[in-house]
Structure formats: structure tokens, C-alpha cells
Design an enzyme around this catalytic site. Sequence first.
Site, PDB file in Angstrom:
ATOM      1  N   CYS A   1      52.738  53.060  46.496  1.00  0.00           N
ATOM      2  CA  CYS A   1      52.300  52.752  47.722  1.00  0.00           C
ATOM      3  C   CYS A   1      53.662  53.018  48.865  1.00  0.00           C
ATOM      4  O   CYS A   1      53.552  53.056  49.999  1.00  0.00           O
ATOM      5  CB  CYS A   1      51.739  51.450  48.169  1.00  0.00           C
TER       6      CYS A   1
HETATM    7  N1  COA Z   1      31.451  42.332  46.436  1.00  0.00           N
HETATM    8  C1  COA Z   1      31.168  40.871  46.552  1.00  0.00           C
HETATM    9  N2  COA Z   1      32.176  39.937  45.944  1.00  0.00           N
HETATM   10  C2  COA Z   1      32.970  40.331  45.426  1.00  0.00           C
HETATM   11  C3  COA Z   1      33.679  41.805  45.198  1.00  0.00           C
HETATM   12  C4  COA Z   1      32.686  42.722  45.851  1.00  0.00           C
HETATM   13  N3  COA Z   1      33.142  43.929  45.828  1.00  0.00           N
HETATM   14  N4  COA Z   1      34.578  42.014  44.517  1.00  0.00           N
HETATM   15  C5  COA Z   1      35.064  40.599  44.064  1.00  0.00           C
HETATM   16  N5  COA Z   1      34.031  39.771  44.647  1.00  0.00           N
HETATM   17  C6  COA Z   1      33.960  38.333  44.359  1.00  0.00           C
HETATM   18  C7  COA Z   1      34.692  37.952  43.084  1.00  0.00           C
HETATM   19  O1  COA Z   1      34.097  37.928  41.832  1.00  0.00           O
HETATM   20  C8  COA Z   1      35.217  36.487  43.297  1.00  0.00           C
HETATM   21  O2  COA Z   1      34.283  35.566  42.913  1.00  0.00           O
HETATM   22  P1  COA Z   1      34.376  34.448  42.478  1.00  0.00           P
HETATM   23  O3  COA Z   1      35.225  33.440  43.813  1.00  0.00           O
HETATM   24  O4  COA Z   1      33.055  33.651  42.227  1.00  0.00           O
HETATM   25  O5  COA Z   1      35.283  34.277  41.347  1.00  0.00           O
HETATM   26  C9  COA Z   1      35.442  36.378  45.016  1.00  0.00           C
HETATM   27  O6  COA Z   1      34.740  37.743  45.363  1.00  0.00           O
HETATM   28  C10 COA Z   1      36.864  36.791  45.295  1.00  0.00           C
HETATM   29  O7  COA Z   1      37.559  37.821  44.675  1.00  0.00           O
HETATM   30  P2  COA Z   1      38.971  38.047  44.619  1.00  0.00           P
HETATM   31  O8  COA Z   1      39.085  39.479  43.898  1.00  0.00           O
HETATM   32  O9  COA Z   1      39.752  36.880  44.502  1.00  0.00           O
HETATM   33  O10 COA Z   1      39.171  38.592  46.294  1.00  0.00           O
HETATM   34  P3  COA Z   1      40.092  38.499  47.132  1.00  0.00           P
HETATM   35  O11 COA Z   1      39.966  37.603  48.377  1.00  0.00           O
HETATM   36  O12 COA Z   1      41.502  38.288  46.520  1.00  0.00           O
HETATM   37  O13 COA Z   1      40.084  40.131  48.050  1.00  0.00           O
HETATM   38  C11 COA Z   1      41.348  42.201  47.788  1.00  0.00           C
HETATM   39  C12 COA Z   1      40.350  41.133  46.978  1.00  0.00           C
HETATM   40  C13 COA Z   1      41.458  43.357  46.696  1.00  0.00           C
HETATM   41  C14 COA Z   1      40.730  42.509  48.460  1.00  0.00           C
HETATM   42  C15 COA Z   1      42.676  41.318  47.929  1.00  0.00           C
HETATM   43  O14 COA Z   1      42.998  40.475  46.826  1.00  0.00           O
HETATM   44  C16 COA Z   1      43.969  42.248  48.375  1.00  0.00           C
HETATM   45  O15 COA Z   1      43.523  43.090  49.366  1.00  0.00           O
HETATM   46  N6  COA Z   1      44.902  42.144  47.749  1.00  0.00           N
HETATM   47  C17 COA Z   1      46.059  42.595  48.004  1.00  0.00           C
HETATM   48  C18 COA Z   1      46.153  44.317  46.988  1.00  0.00           C
HETATM   49  C19 COA Z   1      46.962  45.154  47.460  1.00  0.00           C
HETATM   50  O16 COA Z   1      47.843  45.020  48.391  1.00  0.00           O
HETATM   51  N7  COA Z   1      47.559  46.151  46.476  1.00  0.00           N
HETATM   52  C20 COA Z   1      48.176  47.077  46.696  1.00  0.00           C
HETATM   53  C21 COA Z   1      47.342  48.333  46.437  1.00  0.00           C
HETATM   54  S1  COA Z   1      48.449  49.652  46.608  1.00  0.00           S
END
Ligand code: COA
Length: 380
Positions: free
Chosen positions: A163
Site C-alpha cells: 500500500c
Molecule cells: N459482515 C458481517 N459481519 C462481519 C463481516 C461481514 N462481512 N466480517 C466480519 N464480521 C464480524 C466478525 O465475525 C466479528 O464478529 P464477532 O465479534 O462475533 O467475532 C465482527 O464482525 C468484528 O469483526 P472484525 O474483523 O474484528 O471487524 P473490524 O471492526 O476489525 O473491521 C476491518 C474489519 C477489516 C474493516 C478493519 O479491521 C480494518 O479496516 N482494519 C485495518 C485494515 C487495513 O488497514 N489494512 C491495510 C490493508 S492494505
Amino acid sequence: MTNNTELTGRPVISSTGLFTPSETITNEELVDSFNRYVELFNTENAEAIAAGEVEALQPSSVEFIEKASGIKARHVMAKEPILNPEIMVPRWDERSDDQLSMMAEIGVIAARQALERAGRDVADVDAVLCAASNMERPYPAMAIEIQQELGIDGFGFDMNVACSSATFGIQTAADYIRSGNAKSVLVVSPEITSGHLNWRDRDSHFIFGDVATAVLVEDAAVAPAEHWDILGTKLKTVFSNNIRNNFGFLNRASPEGEGKKDKLFVQEGRKVFKEVVPMVAEMIVTEAEKLGIDPQGLRRLWLHQANAGMNRLIAQRVLGHEANPDESPTVLDTYANTSSAGSIIAFHQHSEDLVGGDTGLICSFGAGYSAGAVFVRKVA
Ligand code: COA
């Protein structure tokens, strides 16, 4: 530009260019397709699920995606196969070696726009860097193909810092200018992220989008009257497995193969969020102070577009208050995460209204971990 123009060794951004694929996928369309896949999977595996041998898949949700990430839609190069629950990968006709490759094609469109906006003749460009996190092939370099297509006499090479590829490319280009090795360098970032995204993975299927950007970095002596002085650049990397893609020449795994998820994009999103926010905020503040720039006086932050919450926290730590959309614009809602191109899209779309003397920051962060900061001041 004449051959006897006296170069200054001071790098500036002369212009930018953007290519946006015409096809978009809304969260509603994406979730509908994903949930049809979940239904198919759970029906096909009903017995094994009932016997406790296979875990039932959980549906995705529009509300979760928007709340957790800020993403509402994404542009892609091939919508239909991605949304087909039986396929769920982008598909396109394989191009012959005589045809322009897909990355080069969209990179050239963005590059031409940047050249045109700067009024730059290709004869005056010395180098092309293709800086992107998802590469179509190892070689010949896409950068050289772009160079050839544009008719540039000079050199080009590909570079991948996930990225942060575009900001690392900008510093590399700026260093060529500082050393006098080039006077005009194109940094092109065609990001076809849809090829490495696992569209069947609920945790990440909504994250990415496709796009191409171009940044023309030049010596101040040859730049157009209106440009952006590059006041300073800072790069940082710290090894982490929390964002990883194992696709490579040592494996020939099919992206659709069962049990081969790690050959596509995988991440520990929560950990990334927690670890990258402080690292980036500290890097920005420390570097600003070194350059004699008051971070709280930055007029605008063009941040990497991965997650709206991350940007809110980083902007708050840098500016000392909650940033409004004018101070930290978002393109994530319509483009999703376009890897290294995200902060460049934000800069491209939200910089014209700034006036001479305004200072801002282009900043990317992501896998590696990697982070890149480019401090710029408008000259108009
Ligand atoms: N739809 C519904 N629920 C979902 C889901 C979806 N598509 N994906 C995950 N969940 C659920 C999970 O199962 C989890 O449930 P639980 O609490 O019962 O275990 C809950 O939602 C939270 O999941 P989590 O993965 O912890 O979500 P989050 O708040 O961390 O958000 C991202 C996920 C990826 C959006 C976030 O972590 C993020 O953007 N992080 C930074 C990533 C980044 O910058 N990456 C660089 C890439 S280049």
C-alpha cells in the site's frame, strides 16, 4: 524545455492523473452475491455441517461493512464474474504478448492525463516507475511497457511496497531529481487489487477496488508555474505478518483452490488497525518537526484510504483535533481501498482549491508494515 535549463535539484509534484474503471459494485450488490454463495455452500454441505465436520458460512452485511470500514462501493475491472456466486474472481481474456497488458493500459491512461495537465512533452520525461502492490507478471517490467507506449526515452522499473508503493515511488523519483539523475519522472500506480482479493472471504471481501494513478515528479526548474514543492519525504518499514499475500513463483496454486486462502490477500484487520495508527501518527509528527513544519498547521491530509476509523484517529493525533472532511478528505466510500493509489486519488481530487503557501501531507501505510509521508506546499 531546453537542454540548457539549469536544474535546481529541488523536487516538485507537477501534476497527477487518474483512471477510474467504469464498473462499480455497491455494498448491496456485493453482499447479495456473497450471501447467495453462502447459501449455496451451506446447502451443498448441509450433511457435513449437521455432522459437525464443516463449519457453516456466515452471511455478510451491508451495515457491518459500512460501519467497520466506511466503504460504500468500489470500482472494478470485471464486475460480472466477481458477482457470480459460482465464480467470484475477476476474469478477462488472456492478452497475447503483442497486446498492451492490463496494468500498462490503465497506467498509460492515468499517465497521459498527468502529462497533459502539466503541459509536459513526453520527450522531456526521463523515467517511469510502476509502483504498485499487485503485479501482473514479474517481467518485462510494466514500467518499461508504459515507457514504450508513451514514447519515453529513458528508463523504467517496477517497484512493490504494497500500500505504500506510490509514496515510496515519489521519494525514489524525488531522489533522482535531488541527485540530478533525472529532471522529470512519472510514478504510475495501476492497482488491480481485485485479482488478489479473496471474494469468498467474509472478513475481507469488501475491502478493495481497482484504479490507476500517476504522479509527475519534476525538478522545480522545468515544472509548470503551478505545482507542489516537495518539502520532505520519509519512509518507514517494520516487518509484520498481519497483512500478507503468499502468491508467488514458487507456488502454482489456483486462486480458487480449497485450503489455499493464503495465496490471496489475508490480514488481521484489528491488529493492523491497532499497530499501524500509532506508528504512522508518530512518523508524521516526528518528521514534520524535523522539517520545521507545525503538524497542527497542516492544511490538508491526503491519507491512505483503507479504513475511515483509522484515518480519523491518525488525523486527530496529527492535527490535535477531530479533522473535518475538508482537512482529511475521504475517497474510500466510492473507491474502497485501492492500495497504494488511495492517497493519490485523494490528492488528485481534493487539492485544486488549496492556495499558494498551503502545506499538506500525502501519507500511505499498509503491508510490510510500510509507511510513506510526502510533505508538499502549493506554489501558485
Ligand atoms: N459482515 C458481517 N459481519 C462481519 C463481516 C461481514 N462481512 N466480517 C466480519 N464480521 C464480524 C466478525 O465475525 C466479528 O464478529 P464477532 O465479534 O462475533 O467475532 C465482527 O464482525 C468484528 O469483526 P472484525 O474483523 O474484528 O471487524 P473490524 O471492526 O476489525 O473491521 C476491518 C474489519 C477489516 C474493516 C478493519 O479491521 C480494518 O479496516 N482494519 C485495518 C485494515 C487495513 O488497514 N489494512 C491495510 C490493508 S492494505
